[in-house]
Design a protein around this motif. Structure first.
Motif, PDB file in Angstrom:
ATOM      1  N   HIS A  12       0.826  -1.233   0.000  1.00 49.37           N
ATOM      2  CA  HIS A  12       0.000   0.000   0.000  1.00 49.37           C
ATOM      3  C   HIS A  12       0.850   1.269   0.000  1.00 49.37           C
ATOM      4  O   HIS A  12       1.907   1.319   0.624  1.00 49.37           O
ATOM      5  N   ASP A  17      -4.255   3.557   2.478  1.00 55.11           N
ATOM      6  CA  ASP A  17      -3.871   3.731   3.883  1.00 55.11           C
ATOM      7  C   ASP A  17      -2.409   3.433   4.181  1.00 55.11           C
ATOM      8  O   ASP A  17      -2.033   3.259   5.336  1.00 55.11           O
ATOM      9  N   HIS A  42      -6.055  -0.017  -1.605  1.00 51.33           N
ATOM     10  CA  HIS A  42      -7.472  -0.360  -1.420  1.00 51.33           C
ATOM     11  C   HIS A  42      -8.338   0.422  -2.408  1.00 51.33           C
ATOM     12  O   HIS A  42      -8.431   1.657  -2.342  1.00 51.33           O
ATOM     13  N   HIS A 257       2.279  -1.461   4.831  1.00 49.19           N
ATOM     14  CA  HIS A 257       1.593  -0.160   4.921  1.00 49.19           C
ATOM     15  C   HIS A 257       2.544   0.978   5.291  1.00 49.19           C
ATOM     16  O   HIS A 257       2.314   2.110   4.894  1.00 49.19           O
TER      17      HIS A 257
HETATM   18 MN    MN Z   1      -4.981  -1.355   4.743  1.00 44.15          MN
END
Ligand code: MN
Ligand code: AMP
Ligand code: MN
Ligand code: MN
Length: 288
Positions: A12, A17, A42, A257
């Motif tokens: 990500h 996020d 996402h 992330h």
């Molecule tokens: Mn996530």
């Protein structure tokens, strides 16, 4: 054909996020000598162009990962939120763009409802959500968790999920996500490979998990994440068994992330267990 060991097909950026810009993510992947990198934000492909350019620029001055354009789609299976990664999709395809627009609209209205619920519980949920929605990112509960922490209502995002945001807590609101079948179909129509993400996290019984994977396969699903950062040995065995039983290709995924979370490092050196077809074989055919 030998499979490179340094691949990461679930990552990500700040377009959803994650915390890094796509170019910064690529710089980190170069530093870690990641050979294949998929960006899978996402419900958006907004970061793919920047990541692809950064890989091209790095390649012209030395080592660069092969870039795989992707996304992680939210969908519904019997009332559960399931995530399906689409790899090597055509990011310019109109039907996929429509699907993604719909998902982000659901995300925005869901977050607004969560803001109202937090407000009823005495927190400034509506203001926090309005600030999040003013940004162009694909808005997630993680953004709200970080805002609650930054405003001092909880000590960290994890506590925000535990007290307020996870299913069953006062700030949670559901959404009517598209079905798993429609989601796998949308990925296929966009020329991509559908991969069932982190199946060990859905809190399903053994039988429930088999039903999910069987249905995913019937819908045209191609692969399942098998080699994941931070899974228990028992879960790793279960995922490998599901891949073999349903003849799904195995994917390798950190679900990275942010830097500094040691249990989800970018580009971990992962090896698929024996007897599992690497999804990279198919990616090589599609992205020669
Ligand atoms: Mn996530
Ligand atoms: P959403 O897709 O809006 O439901 O947001 C879910 C995102 O929040 C996930 O992709 C994770 O990054 C993160 N997340 C979900 N549940 C938790 C949890 N219990 N603790 C920490 N992060 C979570
Ligand atoms: Mn996910
Ligand atoms: Mn993810």
């Amino acid at each position: 054909m030998s499979t490179p060991e340094r691949i990461d097909l679930h990552v990500h950026s700040h377009c959803s996020d994650g915390t890094l810009a796509p170019a910064a993510l690529v710089a980190l992947a170069v530093q870690r000598e990641v050979q294949w990198l998929a960006l899978t934000d996402h419900d958006t492909v907004a970061g793919c162009a920047e990541a692809a350019s950064a890989c091209a620029a790095a390649a012209s001055s030395g080592f660069a990962p092969r870039f795989v354009p992707g996304t992680e789609l939210t969908c519904d299976w019997h009332g559960r939120e399931i995530h399906v990664v689409g790899l090597a999709i055509d990011t310019a395809q109109a039907a996929m763009a429509t699907h993604l627009d719909g998902l982000r609209a659901l995300r925005r209205s869901r977050l607004q409802e969560m803001g109202r619920r937090l407000q009823s519980a005495g927190l400034p949920g509506e203001t926090l959500v309005a600030t999040i929605l003013a940004q162009p990112t694909s808005a997630t509960r993680m953004h709200l968790a970080r805002s609650l922490a930054a405003a001092g209502h909880v000590s960290d995002p994890e506590e925000a999920f535990e007290r307020w945001l996870k299913r069953g807590r006062p700030g949670y609101a559901p959404a009517q996500w598209p079905t798993l079948a429609a989601t796998v179909a949308a990925i296929g129509t966009a020329g991509g490979l559908a991969v069932l993400a982190h199946a060990q996290r859905y809190q399903l019984s053994g039988g429930g998990l088999r039903d999910l994977v069987a249905h995913f396969r019937e819908c045209g699903g191609h692969g399942i994440e098998v080699s994941l950062a931070g899974v228990s040995p028992g879960d790793a065995d279960r995922l490998a068994s599901l891949a073999r039983r349903f003849d799904l290709a195995g994917s390798v995924a950190s679900d990275f992330h942010a830097p500094g979370l040691p249990w989800r490092p970018l580009g971990r050196f992962a090896k698929l267990p024996d007897g599992i077809r690497p999804i990279l074989d198919e990616l090589r055919r599609r992205l020669p």
